[in-house]
Design a protein around this motif. Structure first.
Motif, PDB file in Angstrom:
ATOM      1  N   PHE A 169     -26.705  -9.669-122.458  1.00 48.03           N
ATOM      2  CA  PHE A 169     -28.032 -10.565-122.368  1.00 48.03           C
ATOM      3  C   PHE A 169     -28.076 -10.774-120.954  1.00 48.03           C
ATOM      4  O   PHE A 169     -29.428 -10.868-120.609  1.00 48.03           O
ATOM      5  N   GLU A 170     -27.083 -10.839-120.211  1.00 46.62           N
ATOM      6  CA  GLU A 170     -27.401 -11.192-118.945  1.00 46.62           C
ATOM      7  C   GLU A 170     -27.952 -10.091-117.946  1.00 46.62           C
ATOM      8  O   GLU A 170     -28.732 -10.209-117.285  1.00 46.62           O
ATOM      9  N   SER A 171     -27.502  -8.697-118.586  1.00 44.35           N
ATOM     10  CA  SER A 171     -27.840  -7.633-117.751  1.00 44.35           C
ATOM     11  C   SER A 171     -29.428  -7.390-117.965  1.00 44.35           C
ATOM     12  O   SER A 171     -29.981  -6.703-117.236  1.00 44.35           O
ATOM     13  N   VAL A 172     -29.893  -7.919-119.049  1.00 40.99           N
ATOM     14  CA  VAL A 172     -31.371  -7.585-119.423  1.00 40.99           C
ATOM     15  C   VAL A 172     -32.355  -8.280-118.461  1.00 40.99           C
ATOM     16  O   VAL A 172     -33.342  -7.695-117.973  1.00 40.99           O
ATOM     17  N   GLY A 173     -31.809  -9.287-117.938  1.00 43.88           N
ATOM     18  CA  GLY A 173     -32.685 -10.153-116.678  1.00 43.88           C
ATOM     19  C   GLY A 173     -32.542  -9.206-115.404  1.00 43.88           C
ATOM     20  O   GLY A 173     -33.283  -9.823-114.460  1.00 43.88           O
ATOM     21  N   LYS A 174     -31.255  -8.653-115.217  1.00 44.83           N
ATOM     22  CA  LYS A 174     -31.243  -8.129-113.862  1.00 44.83           C
ATOM     23  C   LYS A 174     -31.869  -6.695-113.534  1.00 44.83           C
ATOM     24  O   LYS A 174     -31.924  -6.126-112.506  1.00 44.83           O
ATOM     25  N   ILE A 175     -32.464  -6.052-114.673  1.00 43.45           N
ATOM     26  CA  ILE A 175     -32.961  -4.734-114.772  1.00 43.45           C
ATOM     27  C   ILE A 175     -34.429  -4.965-113.911  1.00 43.45           C
ATOM     28  O   ILE A 175     -35.269  -5.776-114.294  1.00 43.45           O
ATOM     29  N   GLN A 176     -34.664  -4.044-113.084  1.00 42.34           N
ATOM     30  CA  GLN A 176     -35.739  -4.134-112.332  1.00 42.34           C
ATOM     31  C   GLN A 176     -36.850  -3.328-112.830  1.00 42.34           C
ATOM     32  O   GLN A 176     -36.687  -2.285-113.562  1.00 42.34           O
ATOM     33  N   PRO A 177     -37.911  -3.887-112.963  1.00 42.39           N
ATOM     34  CA  PRO A 177     -39.156  -3.279-113.518  1.00 42.39           C
ATOM     35  C   PRO A 177     -39.301  -1.881-113.019  1.00 42.39           C
ATOM     36  O   PRO A 177     -39.395  -1.469-111.755  1.00 42.39           O
ATOM     37  N   GLY A 178     -39.782  -0.884-113.826  1.00 43.51           N
ATOM     38  CA  GLY A 178     -40.028   0.500-113.385  1.00 43.51           C
ATOM     39  C   GLY A 178     -38.608   1.352-113.277  1.00 43.51           C
ATOM     40  O   GLY A 178     -39.191   2.230-112.717  1.00 43.51           O
ATOM     41  N   SER A 179     -37.529   0.763-113.376  1.00 40.71           N
ATOM     42  CA  SER A 179     -36.328   1.638-112.841  1.00 40.71           C
ATOM     43  C   SER A 179     -36.083   2.388-114.176  1.00 40.71           C
ATOM     44  O   SER A 179     -36.641   2.290-115.271  1.00 40.71           O
ATOM     45  N   SER A 180     -35.552   3.659-113.917  1.00 40.89           N
ATOM     46  CA  SER A 180     -35.356   4.622-114.688  1.00 40.89           C
ATOM     47  C   SER A 180     -34.197   4.484-115.648  1.00 40.89           C
ATOM     48  O   SER A 180     -33.324   3.079-115.726  1.00 40.89           O
ATOM     49  N   PHE A 181     -34.117   5.176-116.756  1.00 39.98           N
ATOM     50  CA  PHE A 181     -33.370   4.652-117.846  1.00 39.98           C
ATOM     51  C   PHE A 181     -31.915   4.607-117.347  1.00 39.98           C
ATOM     52  O   PHE A 181     -31.039   4.014-118.236  1.00 39.98           O
ATOM     53  N   LYS A 182     -31.538   5.564-116.641  1.00 37.63           N
ATOM     54  CA  LYS A 182     -30.073   5.713-116.177  1.00 37.63           C
ATOM     55  C   LYS A 182     -29.656   4.555-115.463  1.00 37.63           C
ATOM     56  O   LYS A 182     -28.495   4.044-115.554  1.00 37.63           O
ATOM     57  N   LEU A 183     -30.526   4.232-114.576  1.00 34.42           N
ATOM     58  CA  LEU A 183     -30.230   3.062-113.957  1.00 34.42           C
ATOM     59  C   LEU A 183     -30.226   1.739-114.817  1.00 34.42           C
ATOM     60  O   LEU A 183     -29.371   0.966-114.499  1.00 34.42           O
ATOM     61  N   GLN A 184     -31.089   1.858-115.899  1.00 34.05           N
ATOM     62  CA  GLN A 184     -30.989   0.375-116.743  1.00 34.05           C
ATOM     63  C   GLN A 184     -29.652   0.423-117.423  1.00 34.05           C
ATOM     64  O   GLN A 184     -28.956  -0.430-117.669  1.00 34.05           O
ATOM     65  N   LEU A 185     -29.193   1.637-117.982  1.00 33.19           N
ATOM     66  CA  LEU A 185     -28.150   1.838-118.771  1.00 33.19           C
ATOM     67  C   LEU A 185     -26.991   1.401-117.885  1.00 33.19           C
ATOM     68  O   LEU A 185     -25.975   0.949-118.302  1.00 33.19           O
ATOM     69  N   ASN A 186     -26.816   1.803-116.806  1.00 39.31           N
ATOM     70  CA  ASN A 186     -25.739   1.643-115.879  1.00 39.31           C
ATOM     71  C   ASN A 186     -25.582   0.113-115.608  1.00 39.31           C
ATOM     72  O   ASN A 186     -24.504  -0.491-115.484  1.00 39.31           O
ATOM     73  N   THR A 187     -26.857  -0.476-115.412  1.00 42.63           N
ATOM     74  CA  THR A 187     -26.809  -2.050-115.030  1.00 42.63           C
ATOM     75  C   THR A 187     -26.085  -2.751-116.283  1.00 42.63           C
ATOM     76  O   THR A 187     -25.376  -3.789-116.361  1.00 42.63           O
ATOM     77  N   ILE A 188     -26.517  -2.373-117.551  1.00 41.38           N
ATOM     78  CA  ILE A 188     -26.065  -2.795-118.614  1.00 41.38           C
ATOM     79  C   ILE A 188     -24.382  -2.566-118.946  1.00 41.38           C
ATOM     80  O   ILE A 188     -23.909  -3.696-119.282  1.00 41.38           O
ATOM     81  N   LEU A 189     -24.106  -1.554-118.575  1.00 45.85           N
ATOM     82  CA  LEU A 189     -22.643  -1.297-118.779  1.00 45.85           C
ATOM     83  C   LEU A 189     -21.669  -2.039-117.719  1.00 45.85           C
ATOM     84  O   LEU A 189     -20.627  -2.301-117.988  1.00 45.85           O
ATOM     85  N   ASN A 190     -22.417  -2.185-116.736  1.00 47.93           N
ATOM     86  CA  ASN A 190     -21.675  -2.864-115.646  1.00 47.93           C
ATOM     87  C   ASN A 190     -21.494  -4.442-116.026  1.00 47.93           C
ATOM     88  O   ASN A 190     -20.469  -4.705-115.597  1.00 47.93           O
ATOM     89  N   ASN A 191     -22.483  -4.820-116.398  1.00 45.40           N
ATOM     90  CA  ASN A 191     -22.357  -6.364-116.796  1.00 45.40           C
ATOM     91  C   ASN A 191     -21.519  -6.381-117.960  1.00 45.40           C
ATOM     92  O   ASN A 191     -20.740  -7.476-118.152  1.00 45.40           O
ATOM     93  N   ILE A 192     -21.519  -5.551-118.803  1.00 45.16           N
ATOM     94  CA  ILE A 192     -20.670  -5.755-120.212  1.00 45.16           C
ATOM     95  C   ILE A 192     -19.207  -5.587-119.819  1.00 45.16           C
ATOM     96  O   ILE A 192     -18.238  -6.333-120.001  1.00 45.16           O
ATOM     97  N   THR A 193     -18.917  -4.500-118.975  1.00 39.93           N
ATOM     98  CA  THR A 193     -17.444  -4.235-118.780  1.00 39.93           C
ATOM     99  C   THR A 193     -17.356  -5.516-117.585  1.00 39.93           C
ATOM    100  O   THR A 193     -15.692  -5.496-117.248  1.00 39.93           O
ATOM    101  N   LYS A 194     -17.907  -6.016-117.033  1.00 32.42           N
ATOM    102  CA  LYS A 194     -17.400  -7.164-116.063  1.00 32.42           C
ATOM    103  C   LYS A 194     -17.295  -8.416-116.768  1.00 32.42           C
ATOM    104  O   LYS A 194     -16.315  -9.111-116.661  1.00 32.42           O
ATOM    105  N   ARG A 195     -18.281  -8.852-117.883  1.00 33.62           N
ATOM    106  CA  ARG A 195     -18.154 -10.259-118.650  1.00 33.62           C
ATOM    107  C   ARG A 195     -17.189 -10.052-119.789  1.00 33.62           C
ATOM    108  O   ARG A 195     -16.340 -10.943-119.807  1.00 33.62           O
ATOM    109  N   GLY A 196     -16.929  -8.795-120.260  1.00 29.75           N
ATOM    110  CA  GLY A 196     -16.219  -8.873-121.497  1.00 29.75           C
ATOM    111  C   GLY A 196     -14.824  -9.030-121.196  1.00 29.75           C
ATOM    112  O   GLY A 196     -14.174  -9.802-121.880  1.00 29.75           O
TER     113      GLY A 196
END
Length: 207
Positions: free
Chosen positions: A94-121
């Motif tokens: 949920f934290e990564s959702v607010g960090k996704i830049q508008p208009g970013s590619s799907f690969k960049l969005q997925l990378n942002t989500i995975l980075n935050n999950i592996t950081k916080r979890g």
């Protein structure tokens, strides 16, 4: 010349004798092997905790049957670590959702989500696992010393766990951490009282 008169020397199917070893049922069954080895149902104990092997310390009956401090350490630490890992991963998502830049590619969005999950979890899971391990060790030590398990042991274990966890950060962080862990231990005491004093239908048990 018997074939001229219509007779046949070939034996019929009905008169063919069946060997005796094909008529008898096989004897190598599970029951027969158990009987030969002298194994009975009473002599087999597989993953069964007998009542006489459970902890005999006063008040040690909890939600999960326990034999000694090793069971408490494994169950408590593993449960807290697993739940905290799931909570931390969800928090990172949920934290990564607010960090996704508008208009970013799907690969960049997925990378942002995975980075935050592996950081916080793992961060939250590891810290909670350390707290649970220290708490269970201190609590079990107090149980053994007093030969009794009650709310005082639980609250004292929570206070000491918080103070030990922040012992290198100074006095004020130690006090804050000790207070929070004591509060958490108090909530756990209340939950156990409600759970252990209620039957399956939610009615209060008699003391």
């Amino acid at each position: 010349m018997s074939w001229l008169s219509g007779s046949s020397s070939t034996p019929s199917i009905a008169s063919t004798a069946t060997p005796s070893h094909q008529q008898t049922a096989p004897t190598n069954t599970v029951d027969s092997l158990y009987d030969a080895a002298g194994i009975t149902d009473d002599s087999i104990d597989i993953l069964d905790i007998q009542e006489d092997k459970l902890s005999t310390i006063e008040g040690s009956q909890s939600i999960i049957p326990s034999r000694d401090w090793r069971d408490d350490l494994c169950y408590g630490t593993g449960t807290v670590y697993g739940l905290s890992l799931v909570f931390g991963s969800a928090y990172g998502f949920f934290e990564s959702v607010g960090k996704i830049q508008p208009g970013s590619s799907f690969k960049l969005q997925l990378n942002t989500i995975l980075n935050n999950i592996t950081k916080r979890g793992p961060f939250i899971g590891n810290h909670a696992g350390i707290l649970a391990m220290n708490y269970n060790m201190i609590n079990s030590g107090l149980d053994y010393y007093r030969n009794k398990h009650d709310d005082y042991n639980t609250l004292a274990a929570g206070a000491l766990t918080g103070a030990l966890f922040k012992s290198t950060k100074g006095l004020k962080p130690m006090v804050y951490a000790s207070g929070l862990c004591t509060l958490g231990a108090g909530v756990w005491c209340g939950f156990k009282r409600v759970y252990l004093n209620s039957d399956e239908s939610g009615n209060k048990k008699l003391e």
